[in-house]
Every structure is written in C-alpha cells, then in structure tokens.
Design an enzyme around this catalytic site. Structure first.
Site, PDB file in Angstrom:
ATOM      1  N   ARG A   1      -9.791  11.408 -20.596  1.00 10.95           N
ATOM      2  CA  ARG A   1     -10.128  12.828 -20.616  1.00 10.95           C
ATOM      3  C   ARG A   1      -9.000  13.601 -21.295  1.00 10.95           C
ATOM      4  NH1 ARG A   1     -14.556  11.607 -19.891  1.00 10.95           N
ATOM      5  NH2 ARG A   1     -15.925  12.031 -18.123  1.00 10.95           N
TER       6      ARG A   1
ATOM      7  N   HIS B   1     -15.283  12.341 -28.981  1.00 11.74           N
ATOM      8  CA  HIS B   1     -15.766  11.859 -27.667  1.00 11.74           C
ATOM      9  C   HIS B   1     -16.927  10.881 -27.883  1.00 11.74           C
ATOM     10  CE1 HIS B   1     -15.914  12.804 -23.114  1.00 11.74           C
ATOM     11  NE2 HIS B   1     -16.385  11.595 -23.348  1.00 11.74           N
TER      12      HIS B   1
HETATM   13  C1  GLV Z   1     -17.905   9.678 -20.678  1.00 12.92           C
HETATM   14  O1  GLV Z   1     -16.976  10.344 -21.005  1.00 12.92           O
HETATM   15  C2  GLV Z   1     -18.227   9.335 -19.308  1.00 12.92           C
HETATM   16  O2  GLV Z   1     -17.528   9.785 -18.382  1.00 12.92           O
HETATM   17  O3  GLV Z   1     -19.194   8.591 -19.102  1.00 12.92           O
END
Ligand code: GLV
Length: 309
Positions: free
Chosen positions: A224, A272
């Site tokens: 994150r 991401h």
């Molecule tokens: C992706 O970031 C997840 O938490 O699945």
C-alpha cells in the site's frame, strides 16, 4: 436477503454479473441502483465511499473484494461490531508473486538502466548479475508473501522474510518481531514490502528503515502507498544509498500528475497492477461465505479486528 456491491471503479457491473451467474438465488445489487437497504445482509466492498455502509441496518458482515481491508478500517463510519472478511486466493497470490519476480529480474538484469540508456543511444554494459548474487528480503510472510518466498526459493534466490510472528517456510530464513528487524534489513539487498497496512506498519518504509539496508539496495512496494514515506525514498535514492525502487501503490491513486516519482530515473511505476482480484477466481469464496452466513456457520478468511488484517 441480499448482497450489495459498493465500489467506485468501473468494475461494479462485472462483479454483479459474475455473482449473479454463479448464484442466481442470491439477490445482488449495485449500490448505484435502487435497492432495499433493509434487506441487505452483506456488503461486498472495494474502496467504497466513506459513509456508504451506514445505510444498512441489517448488515451481517462486510466482505472486502481484495486482499486488503485497510480502507474499511479507515472509514470511521463503518459499523464496528461486524465481522470483516477478505480475499485469500491462489490466483491473487501467484499474480503478486509473478509481478514481484518480474521487478526483481528487471533490476537484476539491469533492464531499467538499459531502458534509460536506450533513450540516450548509450551502449554501456554493466556488471553481469546472477540470481545467486542477491538476497531478497520480504516484509510480510502472509498469504501473499509466503507464496512469493516459495517461488523465489524455486528460482534459487537467497530468500528471507520478516513477519510479526515467526513463519516456517523451507529454505527461507525467518525473522520475527521488531527486535529482529535490523538484522533482517542489514542483509536484504532487495526489499519487498507485502505487509498489510495497519497503524503499526503505516510509514514503515522510511529513512530510518532504508538506512539499515545495505548500500545499493533496491526496494519494491506492492502493498500500500501508506507504507512509504515518499520524501524519504527520494532522499535515499538521490544520496545513492538506494539504487532504485519499483512502486505499484501510492498514497493517492491515480498518482497525481505533478508527483516527483513520475520523472525520477530510479523510480519505476506501475498503476496498482501487481495483483487484482479476478472475479472468476474469487466469486466462489464470496458465495461460500454468503451460504455460511445463512447457515450460521463461521466465515472463511475472517479478519482480526484487533490486528487490522
Ligand atoms: C489489492 O490491492 C488487494 O488488496 O487485493
């Protein structure tokens, strides 16, 4: 007796269709359409708008459609007394492992540098690197980190991992707890962060931690954005202590156009993308939990409310 999907990206209809096809008996709603709030027993959420969970008086549990649940804890209005489940999925874990291994090899074989050299028509071979030349340290040996660790061992990487409680994985040196963190860092030439984001781990990738890594270490953050102190990373890249970083996650997503990471030669950005829940792979466990809830059985993949993951 129904389930509502709450997310703000463009995948809401995709999830709705996948769930409806797999479980025609369950009423599935998108939170964007008119739906009977009183009937909703399960909220399947992904980065929901804060406050969205307050309108369901009969909610039985909250299901994250990803591995992470940090965004649920960050919503102060989310009901505090309900169970939370997350996704534990073999495809999610193997996707993450593939992503991290791709980043490691890009660094190992100097692909990042050669790409920059190409833009300058520069033919400049660097020292040849092999798998045995690098020790990889994984912060977090949970559902994702453990799969990565095993894959790295299969490739022949010297692999070590750090976690809160000691994990046992064949051929992986296991460090545990804050006392052992400095020794783990001192020997991690490539550091991969796969930790859950909690109060304890927020900002863990900071100057103090980077200083403890060997000179020239490479950092990969696929967990994150909140784990990383952005300015500290830039400082440690600019002073040469770190050789580079591959980042998949950011404090603000999409990353703002004027963020210094975009133009930094030593920062490699992906949007991401490391591992994202695949509906076909994940829907069965969502349905299974729905049916467990109806039968009063214990739910799969429950999150510890105390630990925050
Ligand atoms: C992706 O970031 C997840 O938490 O699945």
């Amino acid at each position: 007796m129904s389930l509502v999907i709450i997310r703000q990206d463009d995948k809401i209809e995709l999830w709705k269709k996948a769930l409806q096809e797999a479980a025609p008996d369950i009423k599935i709603y998108s939170f964007l359409e008119e739906h009977p709030a009183n009937e909703i027993e399960v909220a399947l959420v992904w980065k929901h708008p804060k406050g969205a969970l307050t309108q369901y008086p009969n909610l039985k549990y909250i299901a994250s459609s990803g591995a992470g649940v940090d965004f649920i804890f960050e919503d102060e209005t989310a009901p505090k007394d309900l169970p939370i489940t997350r996704v534990v999925d073999t495809m999610l874990a193997s996707d993450m492992s593939e992503y991290v291994i791709a980043a490691i090899f890009s660094h190992l074989k100097n692909f990042y540098t050669y790409k920059i050299n190409q833009t300058k028509s520069l033919w400049k071979p660097k020292k040849y690197n092999r798998i045995i030349d690098f020790k990889v340290g994984i912060l977090g040996l949970g559902a994702l980190g453990a799969v990565l660790a095993k894959d790295l061992v299969r490739f022949g990487f010297k692999t070590q991992g750090w976690s809160n409680s000691r994990k046992k994985i064949q051929k992986v040196k296991a460090f545990a707890g804050s006392d052992e963190l400095p020794d783990f860092l001192a020997t991690s030439e490539i550091l991969v962060c796969l930790l859950p984001l909690t109060d304890e781990t927020s900002g863990i990738l900071n100057k103090e931690l980077f200083t403890k890594l060997p000179k020239g270490a490479f950092v990969i953050n696929a967990a994150r954005g909140g784990h990383l102190v952005d300015e500290d990373l830039i400082e440690m890249l600019d002073n040469g202590h770190l050789s580079g970083a591959t980042l998949d996650v950011f404090h603000q997503e999409p990353l703002s156009k004027d963020h210094p990471f975009w133009k930094h030669e030593k920062v490699h950005i992906t949007p991401h993308y490391a591992s994202v829940s695949d509906t076909a792979s994940v829907v069965p466990q969502i349905i299974e939990n729905y049916s467990r809830m109806q039968k009063g059985q214990s739910l799969l993949n429950l999150v510890s409310i105390d630990k925050g993951y």
